[in-house]
Enzyme design. Structure first.
Site, PDB file in Angstrom:
ATOM      1  N   VAL A   9       0.765  -0.929   0.020  1.00 48.40           N
ATOM      2  CA  VAL A   9       0.113  -0.116   0.071  1.00 48.40           C
ATOM      3  C   VAL A   9       1.631   1.436   0.021  1.00 48.40           C
ATOM      4  O   VAL A   9       0.996   2.027  -0.685  1.00 48.40           O
ATOM      5  CB  VAL A   9      -0.517  -0.378   1.194  1.00 48.40           C
ATOM      6  CG1 VAL A   9      -2.155   1.419   1.394  1.00 48.40           C
ATOM      7  CG2 VAL A   9      -2.206  -1.281   0.821  1.00 48.40           C
ATOM      8  N   TYR A  10       1.791   1.415   0.888  1.00 49.57           N
ATOM      9  CA  TYR A  10       2.797   2.205   0.993  1.00 49.57           C
ATOM     10  C   TYR A  10       3.438   2.806  -0.699  1.00 49.57           C
ATOM     11  O   TYR A  10       3.275   3.289  -0.986  1.00 49.57           O
ATOM     12  CB  TYR A  10       4.142   1.835   1.416  1.00 49.57           C
ATOM     13  CG  TYR A  10       5.001   2.994   2.137  1.00 49.57           C
ATOM     14  CD1 TYR A  10       5.368   4.086   3.092  1.00 49.57           C
ATOM     15  CD2 TYR A  10       6.237   2.679   1.443  1.00 49.57           C
ATOM     16  CE1 TYR A  10       5.567   4.992   2.905  1.00 49.57           C
ATOM     17  CE2 TYR A  10       7.198   3.991   1.649  1.00 49.57           C
ATOM     18  CZ  TYR A  10       6.662   5.321   2.479  1.00 49.57           C
ATOM     19  OH  TYR A  10       8.005   5.928   2.404  1.00 49.57           O
ATOM     20  N   SER A  11       4.072   1.709  -1.331  1.00 50.47           N
ATOM     21  CA  SER A  11       4.672   1.384  -2.641  1.00 50.47           C
ATOM     22  C   SER A  11       3.859   2.773  -3.501  1.00 50.47           C
ATOM     23  O   SER A  11       3.875   3.333  -4.562  1.00 50.47           O
ATOM     24  CB  SER A  11       5.500   0.564  -2.786  1.00 50.47           C
ATOM     25  OG  SER A  11       4.320  -0.489  -2.841  1.00 50.47           O
ATOM     26  N   SER A  13       1.076   4.088  -2.817  1.00 49.28           N
ATOM     27  CA  SER A  13       0.304   5.770  -2.615  1.00 49.28           C
ATOM     28  C   SER A  13       1.894   6.196  -3.277  1.00 49.28           C
ATOM     29  O   SER A  13       0.879   7.183  -3.299  1.00 49.28           O
ATOM     30  CB  SER A  13       0.348   5.724  -1.354  1.00 49.28           C
ATOM     31  OG  SER A  13       1.081   5.293  -0.239  1.00 49.28           O
ATOM     32  N   LYS A  14       2.835   5.859  -3.180  1.00 51.95           N
ATOM     33  CA  LYS A  14       4.230   6.286  -3.678  1.00 51.95           C
ATOM     34  C   LYS A  14       4.024   7.127  -5.225  1.00 51.95           C
ATOM     35  O   LYS A  14       3.871   7.868  -5.816  1.00 51.95           O
ATOM     36  CB  LYS A  14       5.429   6.512  -3.793  1.00 51.95           C
ATOM     37  CG  LYS A  14       5.455   6.058  -2.049  1.00 51.95           C
ATOM     38  CD  LYS A  14       5.230   7.713  -1.322  1.00 51.95           C
ATOM     39  CE  LYS A  14       5.664   7.649   0.179  1.00 51.95           C
ATOM     40  NZ  LYS A  14       5.563   9.032   1.068  1.00 51.95           N
TER      41      LYS A  14
END
Ligand code: NAP
Length: 121
Positions: A9-11, A13-14
């Site tokens: 999810v982090y990557s 969103s980036k």
């Protein structure tokens, strides 16, 4: 620049912010507004929990000093020479399949270490 398994999810969103910034830059360029997508590797901050800066994991001051030299020159940047080299190696040299399994392995052992520590505590 590429998906990070177990930080999916982090990557993702980036990746959204990268496309969003590059799209906005294309829209606003004619108005003289600069929007830059900055893609660092590790920087020694509270978030990364890296206490001692090194050449490849610089202090925020060192990273930002280098990064600011790219404003107006690059719409999308790694911002700092060692990070640009890491970016080139990971995206241009390594096959995506190999990178995915390397990062998956790294994050699996990071997760195992974390869970072990939780059990002991
Ligand atoms: N450090 C790295 O290795 C690295 C690498 C690539 C990308 N990035 C990205 O760079 C950005 C900045 O991270 P950083 O490493 O510079 O971290 P940082 O020094 O820990 O700064 C994070 C900032 O975000 C604020 N913040 C955290 N949660 C918040 C919330 N819920 N609402 C409002 N503000 C909040 C913090 O405020 P407080 O100080 O008050 O907590 C702090 O000012 C992040 O988007 C991160 O994903 C970092």
């Amino acid at each position: 620049m590429y998906p990070v398994p177990l930080l999916t999810v982090y990557s993702a969103s980036k990746a959204f912010v990268d496309f969003f910034s590059r799209g906005l830059q294309a829209e606003y360029k004619s108005k003289g507004i600069i929007i830059q997508s900055v893609l660092p590797f590790f920087v020694a901050t509270k978030l990364s929990k890296i206490r001692r800066p090194t050449l490849d994991k610089p202090s925020p001051e060192r990273y930002v000093a280098a990064e600011l030299n790219t404003v107006g020159l690059q719409t999308q940047t790694n911002g700092y020479l060692p990070h640009a080299i890491m970016g080139w190696v990971t995206t241009a040299l390594l096959p995506a399949k190999m990178l995915n399994s390397y990062v998956m392995g790294m994050n699996l052992s990071r997760r195992a270490r974390y869970l072990k520590k939780q059990k002991q505590g």
